[in-house]
Design a protein around this motif. Sequence first.
Motif, PDB file in Angstrom:
ATOM      1  N   LEU A 211      54.052  30.963  25.855  1.00 33.74           N
ATOM      2  CA  LEU A 211      54.502  30.320  24.627  1.00 33.74           C
ATOM      3  C   LEU A 211      55.094  31.313  23.637  1.00 33.74           C
ATOM      4  CD1 LEU A 211      54.493  27.382  24.182  1.00 33.74           C
ATOM      5  CD2 LEU A 211      52.337  27.569  22.980  1.00 33.74           C
ATOM      6  N   ASN A 212      54.541  32.520  23.579  1.00 36.57           N
ATOM      7  CA  ASN A 212      55.062  33.532  22.661  1.00 36.57           C
ATOM      8  C   ASN A 212      56.508  33.896  23.004  1.00 36.57           C
ATOM      9  OD1 ASN A 212      52.682  33.758  21.167  1.00 36.57           O
ATOM     10  ND2 ASN A 212      51.828  35.184  22.651  1.00 36.57           N
ATOM     11  N   CYS A 213      56.794  34.049  24.300  1.00 34.22           N
ATOM     12  CA  CYS A 213      58.175  34.345  24.726  1.00 34.22           C
ATOM     13  C   CYS A 213      59.102  33.221  24.285  1.00 34.22           C
ATOM     14  CB  CYS A 213      58.260  34.504  26.242  1.00 34.22           C
ATOM     15  SG  CYS A 213      57.408  35.926  26.908  1.00 34.22           S
ATOM     16  N   LEU A 214      58.692  31.983  24.558  1.00 33.46           N
ATOM     17  CA  LEU A 214      59.533  30.836  24.208  1.00 33.46           C
ATOM     18  C   LEU A 214      59.781  30.778  22.706  1.00 33.46           C
ATOM     19  CD1 LEU A 214      61.087  28.351  25.107  1.00 33.46           C
ATOM     20  CD2 LEU A 214      58.952  27.060  25.008  1.00 33.46           C
ATOM     21  N   LEU A 215      58.751  31.004  21.926  1.00 34.55           N
ATOM     22  CA  LEU A 215      58.888  30.983  20.467  1.00 34.55           C
ATOM     23  C   LEU A 215      59.842  32.084  19.991  1.00 34.55           C
ATOM     24  CD1 LEU A 215      58.000  29.583  17.894  1.00 34.55           C
ATOM     25  CD2 LEU A 215      56.021  31.083  17.830  1.00 34.55           C
ATOM     26  N   LEU A 216      59.712  33.267  20.543  1.00 36.14           N
ATOM     27  CA  LEU A 216      60.585  34.378  20.173  1.00 36.14           C
ATOM     28  C   LEU A 216      62.046  34.055  20.496  1.00 36.14           C
ATOM     29  CD1 LEU A 216      61.146  37.354  19.348  1.00 36.14           C
ATOM     30  CD2 LEU A 216      60.783  37.926  21.754  1.00 36.14           C
ATOM     31  N   TYR A 217      62.311  33.613  21.713  1.00 45.01           N
ATOM     32  CA  TYR A 217      63.696  33.346  22.114  1.00 45.01           C
ATOM     33  C   TYR A 217      64.288  32.155  21.357  1.00 45.01           C
ATOM     34  CZ  TYR A 217      62.566  36.598  25.843  1.00 45.01           C
ATOM     35  OH  TYR A 217      62.178  37.707  26.552  1.00 45.01           O
ATOM     36  N   THR A 218      63.432  31.206  20.983  1.00 45.54           N
ATOM     37  CA  THR A 218      63.914  30.067  20.204  1.00 45.54           C
ATOM     38  C   THR A 218      64.318  30.518  18.807  1.00 45.54           C
ATOM     39  OG1 THR A 218      62.465  28.592  21.446  1.00 45.54           O
ATOM     40  CG2 THR A 218      63.315  27.766  19.381  1.00 45.54           C
ATOM     41  N   SER A 219      63.521  31.378  18.206  1.00 43.68           N
ATOM     42  CA  SER A 219      63.820  31.820  16.842  1.00 43.68           C
ATOM     43  C   SER A 219      65.096  32.659  16.771  1.00 43.68           C
ATOM     44  CB  SER A 219      62.640  32.586  16.250  1.00 43.68           C
ATOM     45  OG  SER A 219      62.446  33.799  16.940  1.00 43.68           O
ATOM     46  N   THR A 220      65.471  33.284  17.883  1.00 41.87           N
ATOM     47  CA  THR A 220      66.697  34.095  17.912  1.00 41.87           C
ATOM     48  C   THR A 220      67.838  33.376  18.636  1.00 41.87           C
ATOM     49  OG1 THR A 220      65.996  35.203  19.949  1.00 41.87           O
ATOM     50  CG2 THR A 220      65.413  36.266  17.854  1.00 41.87           C
ATOM     51  N   PHE A 221      67.606  32.163  19.075  1.00 41.31           N
ATOM     52  CA  PHE A 221      68.550  31.325  19.829  1.00 41.31           C
ATOM     53  C   PHE A 221      69.180  32.098  20.987  1.00 41.31           C
ATOM     54  CE2 PHE A 221      72.157  28.623  20.910  1.00 41.31           C
ATOM     55  CZ  PHE A 221      71.515  27.418  21.000  1.00 41.31           C
ATOM     56  N   ASP A 222      68.303  32.610  21.852  1.00 40.22           N
ATOM     57  CA  ASP A 222      68.748  33.242  23.098  1.00 40.22           C
ATOM     58  C   ASP A 222      68.813  32.128  24.140  1.00 40.22           C
ATOM     59  OD1 ASP A 222      68.982  34.608  25.544  1.00 40.22           O
ATOM     60  OD2 ASP A 222      68.018  36.387  24.693  1.00 40.22           O
ATOM     61  N   PHE A 223      69.992  31.509  24.240  1.00 40.40           N
ATOM     62  CA  PHE A 223      70.227  30.302  25.030  1.00 40.40           C
ATOM     63  C   PHE A 223      69.648  30.408  26.443  1.00 40.40           C
ATOM     64  CE2 PHE A 223      72.927  27.536  27.667  1.00 40.40           C
ATOM     65  CZ  PHE A 223      72.897  26.362  26.938  1.00 40.40           C
ATOM     66  N   LYS A 224      70.051  31.443  27.174  1.00 42.67           N
ATOM     67  CA  LYS A 224      69.612  31.592  28.566  1.00 42.67           C
ATOM     68  C   LYS A 224      68.103  31.754  28.677  1.00 42.67           C
ATOM     69  CE  LYS A 224      73.820  33.784  30.294  1.00 42.67           C
ATOM     70  NZ  LYS A 224      74.388  35.010  30.884  1.00 42.67           N
ATOM     71  N   LYS A 225      67.529  32.564  27.808  1.00 43.58           N
ATOM     72  CA  LYS A 225      66.096  32.836  27.902  1.00 43.58           C
ATOM     73  C   LYS A 225      65.248  31.647  27.459  1.00 43.58           C
ATOM     74  CE  LYS A 225      66.387  37.810  27.926  1.00 43.58           C
ATOM     75  NZ  LYS A 225      66.104  39.055  27.239  1.00 43.58           N
ATOM     76  N   ILE A 226      65.759  30.849  26.539  1.00 46.92           N
ATOM     77  CA  ILE A 226      65.029  29.634  26.150  1.00 46.92           C
ATOM     78  C   ILE A 226      64.935  28.704  27.350  1.00 46.92           C
ATOM     79  CG2 ILE A 226      65.051  27.539  24.716  1.00 46.92           C
ATOM     80  CD1 ILE A 226      66.587  29.274  22.602  1.00 46.92           C
ATOM     81  N   LEU A 227      66.082  28.479  28.005  1.00 41.83           N
ATOM     82  CA  LEU A 227      66.091  27.570  29.156  1.00 41.83           C
ATOM     83  C   LEU A 227      65.246  28.127  30.302  1.00 41.83           C
ATOM     84  CD1 LEU A 227      69.809  26.379  29.138  1.00 41.83           C
ATOM     85  CD2 LEU A 227      67.795  25.265  28.153  1.00 41.83           C
TER      86      LEU A 227
END
Length: 184
Positions: A105-121
């Motif tokens: 969940l921490n990874c997902l939250l981090l990538y969402t806050s920075t809008f890292d499209f590929k990493k969110i998906l």
Amino acid sequence: MTINMAQIYAQLEAWRDERKITAESQKDGYLINVMEEFGELSAALRDYERFSKPSYPYPKNKKYAEHGIIDALCDIAVFTINAGADIRDEYKPLSIDTTNTFSDLNCLLLYTSTFDFKKILLNCAVLCEKYGFNFQIAMLETIKEISSRTGYYNEATKKWEKDMSDEAQAKWYKANYELARIKQ
């Protein structure tokens, strides 16, 4: 597991076009909408933890919590894909390989806050798989569900508002996440 994203992108593009939703409109409310989904994800994870205890007598509730987790992850992916609809195709992953990929969940939250499209998906897909569900099938079920709803785009909330009338609700499809469950 390798997930083919082309069909998901195409179906969400048709959904956006039909509702006249733009990437720009989705970007405006992205963080607020995704944080709402994180709230739903947190509640589902709390329920999952409680219902997974060996002493808990109602296994049906665990399945309900799993579906809540998958629904929230897919909704996060929908918001992300819609907000990133104007990203050039060469920067969008056509497939996602979840093999040997760590996520939490921490990874997902981090990538969402920075809008890292590929990493969110990628993180949504890995987390779906972690809980025993195929992300591609779950996403197609989610798209089928949101496509069955009528309503309007609310400028104030920056999201599609469902028509909550009894007549509209009678036509809603409920995503069947059991179709996405990975067979052991």
